[in-house]
Motif scaffolding. Structure first.
Motif, PDB file in Angstrom:
ATOM      1  N   ILE A  21      48.358  37.389  36.065  1.00 30.55           N
ATOM      2  CA  ILE A  21      47.620  36.242  35.639  1.00 30.55           C
ATOM      3  C   ILE A  21      47.154  35.410  36.934  1.00 30.55           C
ATOM      4  O   ILE A  21      48.136  35.425  37.953  1.00 30.55           O
ATOM      5  N   GLN A  22      45.885  35.137  36.836  1.00 35.54           N
ATOM      6  CA  GLN A  22      45.543  34.172  38.084  1.00 35.54           C
ATOM      7  C   GLN A  22      44.827  33.031  37.535  1.00 35.54           C
ATOM      8  O   GLN A  22      44.213  33.132  36.636  1.00 35.54           O
ATOM      9  N   VAL A  23      45.336  31.865  38.025  1.00 30.89           N
ATOM     10  CA  VAL A  23      44.465  30.512  37.653  1.00 30.89           C
ATOM     11  C   VAL A  23      43.731  29.886  38.757  1.00 30.89           C
ATOM     12  O   VAL A  23      43.920  29.886  39.753  1.00 30.89           O
TER      13      VAL A  23
ATOM     14  N   SER B 259      37.946  34.658  44.425  1.00 28.76           N
ATOM     15  CA  SER B 259      39.393  35.055  44.873  1.00 28.76           C
ATOM     16  C   SER B 259      40.082  36.094  43.672  1.00 28.76           C
ATOM     17  O   SER B 259      41.032  36.572  44.152  1.00 28.76           O
ATOM     18  N   LEU B 260      39.244  36.645  42.773  1.00 29.03           N
ATOM     19  CA  LEU B 260      39.832  37.784  42.049  1.00 29.03           C
ATOM     20  C   LEU B 260      39.802  38.922  42.517  1.00 29.03           C
ATOM     21  O   LEU B 260      38.758  39.048  43.713  1.00 29.03           O
ATOM     22  N   PRO B 261      40.803  39.854  42.523  1.00 28.79           N
ATOM     23  CA  PRO B 261      40.775  41.094  43.221  1.00 28.79           C
ATOM     24  C   PRO B 261      39.422  41.916  42.614  1.00 28.79           C
ATOM     25  O   PRO B 261      38.986  41.775  41.574  1.00 28.79           O
ATOM     26  N   ASN B 262      38.954  42.812  43.564  1.00 31.56           N
ATOM     27  CA  ASN B 262      37.887  43.716  43.043  1.00 31.56           C
ATOM     28  C   ASN B 262      38.494  44.678  42.135  1.00 31.56           C
ATOM     29  O   ASN B 262      39.763  44.957  42.079  1.00 31.56           O
TER      30      ASN B 262
ATOM     31  N   ILE C 279      39.468  42.339  32.824  1.00 36.77           N
ATOM     32  CA  ILE C 279      39.639  41.237  32.295  1.00 36.77           C
ATOM     33  C   ILE C 279      40.138  41.349  30.688  1.00 36.77           C
ATOM     34  O   ILE C 279      39.611  42.025  30.173  1.00 36.77           O
ATOM     35  N   GLU C 280      41.526  40.762  30.509  1.00 36.02           N
ATOM     36  CA  GLU C 280      42.008  41.023  29.317  1.00 36.02           C
ATOM     37  C   GLU C 280      41.770  39.780  28.484  1.00 36.02           C
ATOM     38  O   GLU C 280      41.686  39.606  27.299  1.00 36.02           O
ATOM     39  N   LYS C 281      41.869  38.449  29.405  1.00 33.02           N
ATOM     40  CA  LYS C 281      41.800  37.195  28.378  1.00 33.02           C
ATOM     41  C   LYS C 281      41.618  36.254  29.774  1.00 33.02           C
ATOM     42  O   LYS C 281      42.053  36.072  30.649  1.00 33.02           O
ATOM     43  N   ALA C 282      40.497  35.177  29.049  1.00 37.96           N
ATOM     44  CA  ALA C 282      40.533  34.224  30.065  1.00 37.96           C
ATOM     45  C   ALA C 282      40.180  32.739  29.269  1.00 37.96           C
ATOM     46  O   ALA C 282      39.774  32.880  28.312  1.00 37.96           O
TER      47      ALA C 282
ATOM     48  N   THR D 191      43.894  36.534  32.593  1.00 37.00           N
ATOM     49  CA  THR D 191      44.778  37.725  32.631  1.00 37.00           C
ATOM     50  C   THR D 191      43.980  39.006  32.697  1.00 37.00           C
ATOM     51  O   THR D 191      42.988  39.259  32.315  1.00 37.00           O
ATOM     52  N   PHE D 192      44.403  39.751  33.787  1.00 41.14           N
ATOM     53  CA  PHE D 192      43.733  40.956  34.075  1.00 41.14           C
ATOM     54  C   PHE D 192      44.558  41.990  34.377  1.00 41.14           C
ATOM     55  O   PHE D 192      45.926  42.079  34.753  1.00 41.14           O
ATOM     56  N   LYS D 193      43.926  43.440  34.540  1.00 41.42           N
ATOM     57  CA  LYS D 193      44.734  44.398  35.099  1.00 41.42           C
ATOM     58  C   LYS D 193      43.968  45.086  36.129  1.00 41.42           C
ATOM     59  O   LYS D 193      42.792  45.321  36.018  1.00 41.42           O
TER      60      LYS D 193
END
Length: 183
Positions: free
Chosen positions: A8-10, A53-56, A60-63, A179-181
């Motif tokens: 999770i990244q905010v 700032s999100l990784p490459n 995305i699972e949820k935003a 929320t991502f993988k």
């Protein structure tokens, strides 16, 4: 296959790109995020989140868009219905042209349907996926009442959301929780 747990990244909002624009060309990026109307204009709120700032190479699972309603003038929900959200892209500046800018998707959901001072949430997963797919640098949203009419009380029928700028105690700026993988 390697198992990658969800992360999770905010993402924080952008103080120079949040605020409101008015139907008469006015607006501000230094006060609360206004949504509503008065006897001269209607107001739409804007909020922007930097995706860089999100990784490459992620899925995305949820935003979830999170915004704190912090003030009410008169009865905006009685007159306007719900605060609905448009997904749009207005880029690196917020100006008068963004009030009526064409949305990527209009009315993607209801952020708030009541005057309670609390955090409001809206799932915006498809919007964030769209922004990443088209390599937009930001995920941007416009808040408005479902019914917009000029008139009524000179002091307005307006709701206020906490902006990125820290104007108050108990500051809770806009957030985009993702929320991502990793792929």
């Amino acid at each position: 296959a390697i198992f990658h747990p969800s992360e999770i990244q905010v993402l924080a909002g952008n103080a120079s790109l949040d605020g409101y624009r008015a139907s008469n060309g006015g607006g501000s990026t230094t006060v609360e995020i206004w949504v509503g109307r008065n006897n001269v204009a209607t107001f739409r709120g804007f909020v922007s989140f930097d995706l860089k700032s999100l990784p490459n190479n992620i899925t995305i699972e949820k935003a979830t868009l999170k915004m704190r309603q912090i003030g009410i003038v008169n009865k905006p929900y009685v007159i306007g219905g719900n605060v609905v959200v448009d997904h749009l892209y207005y880029g690196s500046s917020l100006d008068a042209t963004d009030y009526n800018r064409a949305a990527i998707n209009s009315h993607i959901g209801v952020l708030s349907d009541n005057a309670i001072f609390e955090e409001k949430k809206l799932e915006v997963t498809d919007s964030v996926k769209n922004d990443l797919y088209y390599k937009r640098e930001s995920s941007q949203y416009r808040l408005r009442f479902a019914t917009e009419t000029i008139g009524g009380n000179p002091s307005g029928d307006i709701t206020y959301f906490d902006p990125e700028e820290n104007l108050y105690q108990n500051h809770q700026p806009p957030q985009l929780e993702i929320t991502f993988k990793k792929n």
